[in-house]
Design a protein around this motif. Sequence first.
Motif, PDB file in Angstrom:
ATOM      1  N   LYS A 270       0.788  -0.572   0.176  1.00 15.54           N
ATOM      2  CA  LYS A 270       0.114  -0.127  -0.063  1.00 15.54           C
ATOM      3  C   LYS A 270       0.720   1.490  -0.261  1.00 15.54           C
ATOM      4  N   ASP A 271       2.065   1.708   0.493  1.00 13.00           N
ATOM      5  CA  ASP A 271       2.415   2.631   1.100  1.00 13.00           C
ATOM      6  C   ASP A 271       3.097   2.757  -0.367  1.00 13.00           C
ATOM      7  N   ALA A 272       3.734   2.043  -1.763  1.00 13.13           N
ATOM      8  CA  ALA A 272       4.373   1.980  -2.710  1.00 13.13           C
ATOM      9  C   ALA A 272       3.111   2.849  -3.506  1.00 13.13           C
ATOM     10  N   GLU A 273       1.977   3.080  -3.063  1.00 17.95           N
ATOM     11  CA  GLU A 273       1.452   3.839  -4.246  1.00 17.95           C
ATOM     12  C   GLU A 273       1.624   5.235  -4.099  1.00 17.95           C
ATOM     13  N   ARG A 274       2.218   5.143  -3.426  1.00 17.37           N
ATOM     14  CA  ARG A 274       2.809   7.484  -2.945  1.00 17.37           C
ATOM     15  C   ARG A 274       3.507   7.328  -3.919  1.00 17.37           C
ATOM     16  N   THR A 275       4.631   6.435  -3.745  1.00 16.68           N
ATOM     17  CA  THR A 275       5.963   6.896  -4.012  1.00 16.68           C
ATOM     18  C   THR A 275       6.172   6.022  -5.499  1.00 16.68           C
ATOM     19  N   VAL A 276       5.574   5.068  -6.009  1.00 14.31           N
ATOM     20  CA  VAL A 276       5.842   4.737  -7.246  1.00 14.31           C
ATOM     21  C   VAL A 276       5.566   5.387  -8.225  1.00 14.31           C
ATOM     22  N   ASN A 277       5.647   5.778  -9.841  1.00 13.53           N
ATOM     23  CA  ASN A 277       5.644   6.305 -10.972  1.00 13.53           C
ATOM     24  C   ASN A 277       5.321   6.058 -12.149  1.00 13.53           C
ATOM     25  N   TYR A 278       4.510   5.350 -12.348  1.00 10.45           N
ATOM     26  CA  TYR A 278       3.609   4.703 -13.167  1.00 10.45           C
ATOM     27  C   TYR A 278       2.740   5.509 -14.042  1.00 10.45           C
ATOM     28  N   SER A 279       2.901   6.357 -15.072  1.00 12.12           N
ATOM     29  CA  SER A 279       2.345   6.746 -16.132  1.00 12.12           C
ATOM     30  C   SER A 279       2.117   6.177 -17.620  1.00 12.12           C
ATOM     31  N   GLU A 280       1.022   7.260 -18.510  1.00 12.84           N
ATOM     32  CA  GLU A 280       0.949   7.157 -19.856  1.00 12.84           C
ATOM     33  C   GLU A 280       0.497   8.422 -20.925  1.00 12.84           C
ATOM     34  N   TYR A 281       0.823   7.640 -21.807  1.00 12.69           N
ATOM     35  CA  TYR A 281       0.340   8.404 -22.386  1.00 12.69           C
ATOM     36  C   TYR A 281      -0.012   8.889 -23.981  1.00 12.69           C
ATOM     37  N   LYS A 282      -1.015   9.001 -23.945  1.00 13.33           N
ATOM     38  CA  LYS A 282      -1.544   8.560 -25.696  1.00 13.33           C
ATOM     39  C   LYS A 282      -1.658   7.076 -26.202  1.00 13.33           C
ATOM     40  N   ASN A 283      -1.726   6.415 -25.468  1.00 16.37           N
ATOM     41  CA  ASN A 283      -1.919   4.737 -25.527  1.00 16.37           C
ATOM     42  C   ASN A 283      -3.057   5.112 -26.177  1.00 16.37           C
TER      43      ASN A 283
END
Length: 328
Positions: A270-283
């Motif tokens: 649960k704590d990883a939800e605050r620290t990860v950077n999971y990103s998307e763009y125009k898929n």
Amino acid sequence: MKCKYFILIVFITCFSQFSKGSTGSNYDFIVSKDGDGDFTCIQDAINAVPDFRKNRTSIYIKNGVYKEKLILPASKNQVLFIGESLENTIITFDDYASKKNCFGEEKGTTGSSGFYIFGDDFTAENITFENSSGPVGQAVAVRIEGDRIFFNNCRFLGNQDTLYPHGENSRQYYKNCYIEGTVDFIFGWSTAVFEKCEIFCKGPGYVTAASTLEETPFGFVFINCKITGNAPAGSVYLGRPWRPYAKTAFINCELGEVIKAEGWHNWNKKDAERTVNYSEYKNTGSGAKSANRVSWSHQLTKEERETYTLENIFNGWIPESAANIQTP
């Protein structure tokens, strides 16, 4: 006198051809299972590269299945592998994590690797790298520690943990490659860009498991890739965090129906939800719909997307295609 002069010319010509490889090509070494090259084993060609050579060493690998567990040491830099053809130049091994070594100990994930790359500035083109052990748990095809690594038009075949970009300070570029697997089949600490690659999901699981360091600005970046597979529809996550600051981005990619609507998994952290950077763009594609994505993932703005350039991601390093490299 004329006869001696003629013999000298013939000797010089033959020596020149030999110095370029037994087939007279412009490669330093040629590997051929048929015995018509300089070596029949790839590791022998690697061992022949002078330690800490300041110039590039090119190794041409002729068609064949080379069952070898390879090591490119840190003392062998600027090594270039060129395969004769993608489908028929195959480097394979069949170790896996739970397999026992000669002391009865499990090899572990790292020990399962078929090819260890420790040298910097390694380039490979037109080669298939395979872990052929099957669905037996973690089984790595290639583990990369070196910096400035470039794979162009290569295949990585396996199941769980196929490709291991391991080095914390390693920069890696994959262009026009094919990578397949099931669970966490692209995983590790490195900064790696995958451009115009096909990512093939062979079963339910996770495409990535990044373990990016907090201070590393980019982790795994997929640009103009296709995520396909024969896994059931909606059974594959784009990624989950092996470490809490995992960074992964999919940009202008085609996401097939295998991708789950929520997109990302927290690995029960649960704590990883605050620290990860999971990103998307125009898929695009049926797996790209953002409406049901987890709230802790991110859709990049145009301005944010513009930071994802090769020069910026790789901190100034621009990979060079082996096709443009002048071999000796």
